[in-house]
Scaffold this motif. Structure first.
Motif, PDB file in Angstrom:
ATOM      1  N   UNK A  25      -8.113 -68.260  29.688  1.00 33.39           N
ATOM      2  CA  UNK A  25      -9.260 -67.374  29.562  1.00 33.39           C
ATOM      3  C   UNK A  25     -10.018 -67.779  28.315  1.00 33.39           C
ATOM      4  N   UNK A  26     -11.331 -67.850  28.440  1.00 32.94           N
ATOM      5  CA  UNK A  26     -12.123 -68.304  27.303  1.00 32.94           C
ATOM      6  C   UNK A  26     -13.447 -67.572  27.265  1.00 32.94           C
ATOM      7  N   UNK A  27     -14.058 -67.563  26.077  1.00 34.93           N
ATOM      8  CA  UNK A  27     -15.376 -66.977  25.883  1.00 34.93           C
ATOM      9  C   UNK A  27     -16.390 -68.072  25.629  1.00 34.93           C
ATOM     10  N   UNK A  28     -17.561 -67.938  26.246  1.00 31.58           N
ATOM     11  CA  UNK A  28     -18.638 -68.897  26.004  1.00 31.58           C
ATOM     12  C   UNK A  28     -19.097 -68.775  24.547  1.00 31.58           C
ATOM     13  N   UNK A  29     -19.198 -69.900  23.864  1.00 34.63           N
ATOM     14  CA  UNK A  29     -19.618 -69.882  22.468  1.00 34.63           C
ATOM     15  C   UNK A  29     -21.059 -69.411  22.311  1.00 34.63           C
ATOM     16  N   UNK A  30     -21.859 -69.568  23.362  1.00 36.45           N
ATOM     17  CA  UNK A  30     -23.283 -69.221  23.255  1.00 36.45           C
ATOM     18  C   UNK A  30     -23.548 -67.746  23.540  1.00 36.45           C
ATOM     19  N   UNK A  31     -22.898 -67.198  24.586  1.00 36.95           N
ATOM     20  CA  UNK A  31     -23.214 -65.818  24.985  1.00 36.95           C
ATOM     21  C   UNK A  31     -22.012 -64.887  25.024  1.00 36.95           C
ATOM     22  N   UNK A  32     -20.795 -65.433  24.860  1.00 39.75           N
ATOM     23  CA  UNK A  32     -19.605 -64.604  24.816  1.00 39.75           C
ATOM     24  C   UNK A  32     -19.055 -64.205  26.168  1.00 39.75           C
ATOM     25  N   UNK A  33     -19.582 -64.733  27.258  1.00 34.40           N
ATOM     26  CA  UNK A  33     -19.103 -64.380  28.594  1.00 34.40           C
ATOM     27  C   UNK A  33     -17.650 -64.818  28.777  1.00 34.40           C
ATOM     28  N   UNK A  34     -16.808 -63.914  29.307  1.00 35.48           N
ATOM     29  CA  UNK A  34     -15.399 -64.227  29.552  1.00 35.48           C
ATOM     30  C   UNK A  34     -15.262 -64.934  30.901  1.00 35.48           C
ATOM     31  N   UNK A  35     -14.588 -66.082  30.912  1.00 34.68           N
ATOM     32  CA  UNK A  35     -14.410 -66.878  32.121  1.00 34.68           C
ATOM     33  C   UNK A  35     -12.936 -67.231  32.257  1.00 34.68           C
ATOM     34  N   UNK A  36     -12.416 -67.102  33.470  1.00 34.86           N
ATOM     35  CA  UNK A  36     -11.037 -67.450  33.765  1.00 34.86           C
ATOM     36  C   UNK A  36     -11.004 -68.653  34.694  1.00 34.86           C
ATOM     37  N   UNK A  37     -10.056 -69.558  34.459  1.00 37.98           N
ATOM     38  CA  UNK A  37      -9.910 -70.738  35.312  1.00 37.98           C
ATOM     39  C   UNK A  37      -8.650 -71.481  34.900  1.00 37.98           C
ATOM     40  N   UNK A  38      -8.291 -72.464  35.708  1.00 40.80           N
ATOM     41  CA  UNK A  38      -7.210 -73.359  35.333  1.00 40.80           C
ATOM     42  C   UNK A  38      -7.768 -74.500  34.501  1.00 40.80           C
ATOM     43  N   UNK A  39      -6.939 -74.986  33.570  1.00 43.77           N
ATOM     44  CA  UNK A  39      -7.409 -76.057  32.689  1.00 43.77           C
ATOM     45  C   UNK A  39      -7.792 -77.293  33.486  1.00 43.77           C
ATOM     46  N   UNK A  40      -7.116 -77.517  34.610  1.00 46.24           N
ATOM     47  CA  UNK A  40      -7.400 -78.723  35.399  1.00 46.24           C
ATOM     48  C   UNK A  40      -8.579 -78.544  36.350  1.00 46.24           C
ATOM     49  N   UNK A  41      -9.052 -77.288  36.523  1.00 44.85           N
ATOM     50  CA  UNK A  41     -10.195 -77.021  37.411  1.00 44.85           C
ATOM     51  C   UNK A  41     -11.296 -76.381  36.565  1.00 44.85           C
ATOM     52  N   UNK A  42     -12.262 -77.179  36.191  1.00 45.07           N
ATOM     53  CA  UNK A  42     -13.262 -76.733  35.212  1.00 45.07           C
ATOM     54  C   UNK A  42     -14.595 -76.366  35.847  1.00 45.07           C
ATOM     55  N   UNK A  43     -14.639 -76.227  37.163  1.00 52.17           N
ATOM     56  CA  UNK A  43     -15.928 -75.988  37.821  1.00 52.17           C
ATOM     57  C   UNK A  43     -16.571 -74.676  37.368  1.00 52.17           C
ATOM     58  N   UNK A  44     -15.752 -73.634  37.078  1.00 54.06           N
ATOM     59  CA  UNK A  44     -16.321 -72.362  36.626  1.00 54.06           C
ATOM     60  C   UNK A  44     -17.054 -72.521  35.307  1.00 54.06           C
ATOM     61  N   UNK A  45     -16.468 -73.307  34.402  1.00 55.54           N
ATOM     62  CA  UNK A  45     -17.111 -73.526  33.108  1.00 55.54           C
ATOM     63  C   UNK A  45     -18.402 -74.326  33.268  1.00 55.54           C
ATOM     64  N   UNK A  46     -18.344 -75.356  34.109  1.00 51.16           N
ATOM     65  CA  UNK A  46     -19.525 -76.197  34.325  1.00 51.16           C
ATOM     66  C   UNK A  46     -20.648 -75.373  34.960  1.00 51.16           C
ATOM     67  N   UNK A  47     -20.297 -74.555  35.941  1.00 50.78           N
ATOM     68  CA  UNK A  47     -21.310 -73.727  36.618  1.00 50.78           C
ATOM     69  C   UNK A  47     -21.961 -72.755  35.649  1.00 50.78           C
ATOM     70  N   UNK A  48     -21.162 -72.118  34.793  1.00 53.19           N
ATOM     71  CA  UNK A  48     -21.722 -71.174  33.816  1.00 53.19           C
ATOM     72  C   UNK A  48     -22.681 -71.884  32.872  1.00 53.19           C
ATOM     73  N   UNK A  49     -22.266 -73.047  32.389  1.00 56.71           N
ATOM     74  CA  UNK A  49     -23.120 -73.782  31.449  1.00 56.71           C
ATOM     75  C   UNK A  49     -24.414 -74.215  32.118  1.00 56.71           C
ATOM     76  N   UNK A  50     -24.311 -74.653  33.374  1.00 54.90           N
ATOM     77  CA  UNK A  50     -25.488 -75.137  34.093  1.00 54.90           C
ATOM     78  C   UNK A  50     -26.481 -74.014  34.367  1.00 54.90           C
ATOM     79  N   UNK A  51     -25.992 -72.823  34.713  1.00 53.99           N
ATOM     80  CA  UNK A  51     -26.881 -71.731  35.105  1.00 53.99           C
ATOM     81  C   UNK A  51     -27.412 -70.946  33.922  1.00 53.99           C
ATOM     82  N   UNK A  52     -26.615 -70.835  32.854  1.00 51.50           N
ATOM     83  CA  UNK A  52     -26.991 -69.971  31.740  1.00 51.50           C
ATOM     84  C   UNK A  52     -27.494 -70.728  30.517  1.00 51.50           C
ATOM     85  N   UNK A  53     -27.041 -71.946  30.333  1.00 45.43           N
ATOM     86  CA  UNK A  53     -27.384 -72.686  29.109  1.00 45.43           C
ATOM     87  C   UNK A  53     -27.700 -74.130  29.485  1.00 45.43           C
TER      88      UNK A  53
END
Length: 641
Positions: A25-53
């Motif tokens: 579980x991690x927080x976005x450094x830019x907006x603080x949004x909490x995101x859950x995912x597996x370390x080996x599957x990073x699509x959630x993080x990439x999608x958040x960065x692409x859509x929000x930042x």
């Protein structure tokens, strides 16, 4: 060294928890949004960065590219395209292999390909074409092409599910809605199990007073029309999306015996060279595309009549479609105009075919000289073309060497009068266009304005057209001047109120009767028996302070009188009622309901028109097997992207 440093999407997130199986579980450094995912599957993080930042996402991609270039030891060699079997093909002289399935660049390209298929209504099998794969290999050799069955059976259904979830969530907060039914049938689909499609579009206003539209379903229709099945499908879609009991009006085409070619100036075709074969072909396709048309005799079928009877209690004709039919009937009432329009079409087609795009842009704007889209066949788009030609006629005649195509003075005068007569109709059509604003309140004032325009205009060449338009307007649209729905919608639009009315008392009474059907008594909070007084009210310490009188809820008539006393304002109707919902709670409740009714065509209707004109088998454009899914996603494109 830069080449030894690891570039990770997690650099843009703060990891706050890491559990078993690599779950983090991690927080976005830019907006603080909490995101859950597996370390080996990073699509959630990439999608958040692409859509929000987007800037951070671009920076991440640049770092990845720099890393790959450093990994390749900076060797730059001439690229020689080569085709290798399997997924291990590499650059010459480079150790860089194919993208992994979880690589963000792999996902991004796959998503972009799916978007292209949806937007252009392409068959999914295009990804298997040899030329398409060669193009991908040239543009990004590291990309692993996805098989067509993956896109058709997994990717597109996943997108459709996302739309369904988002739509149902949005509709859950809607108090009421209106629905548009678009039925498209054609014999061109006789080779498949379906003879057409039915689009169900929902229009609603959110809790924060924003008007929204979403295609709830695109359903294939059987070759033999089954009315009961259509009604059952409609009920199932309504229940699945939570709108059962919320539907206020159902919008349908105005007349089953009119074809979709109503939106054309007869004789004036801006596509191709306007030969007779194309004209006949389009007319036939338009008849096939029109809802409720029997191919044999042009009359409505019994099944369609049953549908109309079933929905008679809440159906309403599409205003934009009715207005287009008035235009068609009015222009056809003057046969001699067709000769002039045909000659003008020949002149236009000749200059498009022979004049350089640079010179055409001086007259028609950038992008002309290319094949127009299906919407360019609509009468208002062609009227604009006629106007542009007339404004630059001297320039066009100077650069065209065909005197036999030039228009004489009488023909020019006739076209100028035609433009003058039709401009208010064009303005009314453009005003109601779009589904992002309230349009139903514009219909009644538009009819009044068109009536006044036709009564006052003086013509010499187009007298027959004026008479024909007046008769068509009275026949098709005069009824809305006394329709309680249109009276209510127009009066509740703060820019009009009752300023349009010639009998304010009568229309006010019509309004009171109509709004009384759709409102619930709004009780004052003080009238509740369970309400407990505050401690300050029970205290004798404040007895010297004068007590406030209890506020009584206003009656509907009091609300309406107070509303009409205010001066009209150009404020957006939705923003006005959002601001006034406390002052006029009952009126705002009615406004939120009647403003859901659209006066214009839907997105799926325009897609049906596109399909009927460009994806027909006789034009060597086979229909995709999963066309209903592509139409559904194309109509709801803005929900996904």
């Amino acid at each position: 060294m830069a080449s030894n440093s690891r570039v990770s999407i997690l650099d843009y997130f703060n990891i706050v928890f890491e559990g078993e199986n690599g779950k983090i579980e991690s927080n976005c450094k830019a907006c603080g949004t909490r995101i859950q995912a597996k370390r080996t599957v990073t699509s959630n993080f990439v999608t958040h960065l692409k859509r929000k930042h987007q800037e951070m996402y671009d920076e991440f991609l640049r770092k990845k590219d720099v890393k790959r270039e450093a990994y390749a030891s900076g060797t730059v060699q001439a690229y020689a395209p080569m085709r290798e079997a399997g997924r291990t093909a590499t650059h010459s002289g480079s150790g860089t292999g194919k993208f992994d399935r979880n690589d963000p660049r792999q996902s991004l390209i796959s998503e972009t390909i799916a978007k292209m298929i949806i937007r252009d209504l392409q068959p999914v099998q295009i990804v298997e074409n040899e030329g398409f794969r060669e193009l991908l290999q040239l543009l990004e050799p590291r990309y692993v092409p996805e098989p067509s069955h993956y896109i058709q059976q997994q990717l597109l259904p996943a997108y459709a599910y996302q739309v369904q979830v988002a739509t149902k969530l949005a509709l859950s907060g809607a108090e009421s809605c209106s629905v548009t039914l678009d039925i498209w049938r054609t014999n061109a689909l006789s080779f498949s199990t379906a003879s057409g499609y039915m689009g169900i579009t929902c229009h609603f206003i959110t809790t924060d007073w924003q008007i929204k539209s979403a295609l709830l379903a695109c359903l294939p229709l059987p070759s033999q029309m089954d009315t009961q099945r259509m009604l059952n499908d409609f009920d199932e879609i309504s229940q699945a999306n939570g709108i059962s009991g919320k539907v206020f009006r159902i919008v349908l085409d105005p007349s089953p015996c009119e074809s979709r070619s109503a939106f054309r100036l007869p004789g004036f075709y801006v596509h191709g060279l306007g030969d007779v074969d194309d004209e006949d072909e389009e007319d036939s396709s338009d008849e096939e595309n029109s809802p409720g048309v029997s191919k044999e005799d042009g009359s409505g079928t019994e099944e369609d009549n049953s549908v109309n009877q079933f929905m008679a209690w809440c159906r309403i004709d599409c205003f934009a479609r009715s207005l287009g039919q008035c235009v068609r009937e009015g222009i056809r009432s003057s046969p001699h105009l067709s000769i002039t329009l045909t000659k003008a079409a020949c002149f236009y087609n000749y200059i498009v075919a022979t004049v350089t795009p640079e010179k055409l842009a001086q007259v028609f704007g950038p992008g002309n000289g290319q094949a127009p889209s299906a919407s360019d066949r609509h009468w208002n788009a062609q009227l604009k073309t006629v106007r542009q030609m007339l404004e630059s006629m001297d320039f066009l005649e100077d650069i065209v060497d065909r005197n036999d195509l030039a228009l004489n003075n009488v023909e020019k005068a006739m076209l100028r009068e035609l433009v003058e007569v039709m401009e208010p109709f064009e303005e009314a059509t453009d005003m109601v266009k779009g589904d992002k604003h309230v349009s139903i309140s514009l219909a009644l004032p538009s009819v009044l304005g068109l009536r006044k325009h036709l009564a006052e205009i003086v013509t010499h060449q187009c007298t027959g057209i004026v008479t024909g338009l007046s008769q068509a307007l009275d026949r098709r649209l005069a009824g809305i001047l006394e329709d309680p729905l249109y009276v209510t919608a127009t009066t509740l639009d703060p820019q009009f109120k009752l300023s349009w009315s010639s009998d304010r008392d009568w229309h006010k009474q019509v309004l009171l009767e109509e709004v009384g059907k759709h409102t619930q008594a709004v009780s004052s909070p003080e009238t509740s028996s369970d309400a407990q007084p505050s401690p300050s009210k029970r205290s004798r310490l404040f007895s010297f302070i004068k007590q406030r009188p209890n506020t009584q809820a206003k009656s509907m008539e009091q609300e309406l009188s107070a509303y009409l006393l205010e001066e009209p304002t150009d404020e957006d109707p939705l923003q006005y009622w959002k601001r006034k919902s406390i002052d006029f709670p009952q009126l705002s409740q009615v406004a939120k309901k009647v403003f859901t009714v659209p006066a214009t065509a839907t997105t799926v209707e325009r897609i049906f028109s596109l399909v009927g004109k460009t994806l027909r088998p006789e034009r060597c454009r086979p229909l995709p097997k999963n066309l209903e899914t592509l139409i559904y996603l194309k109509a709801n494109y803005s929900i996904l992207w």
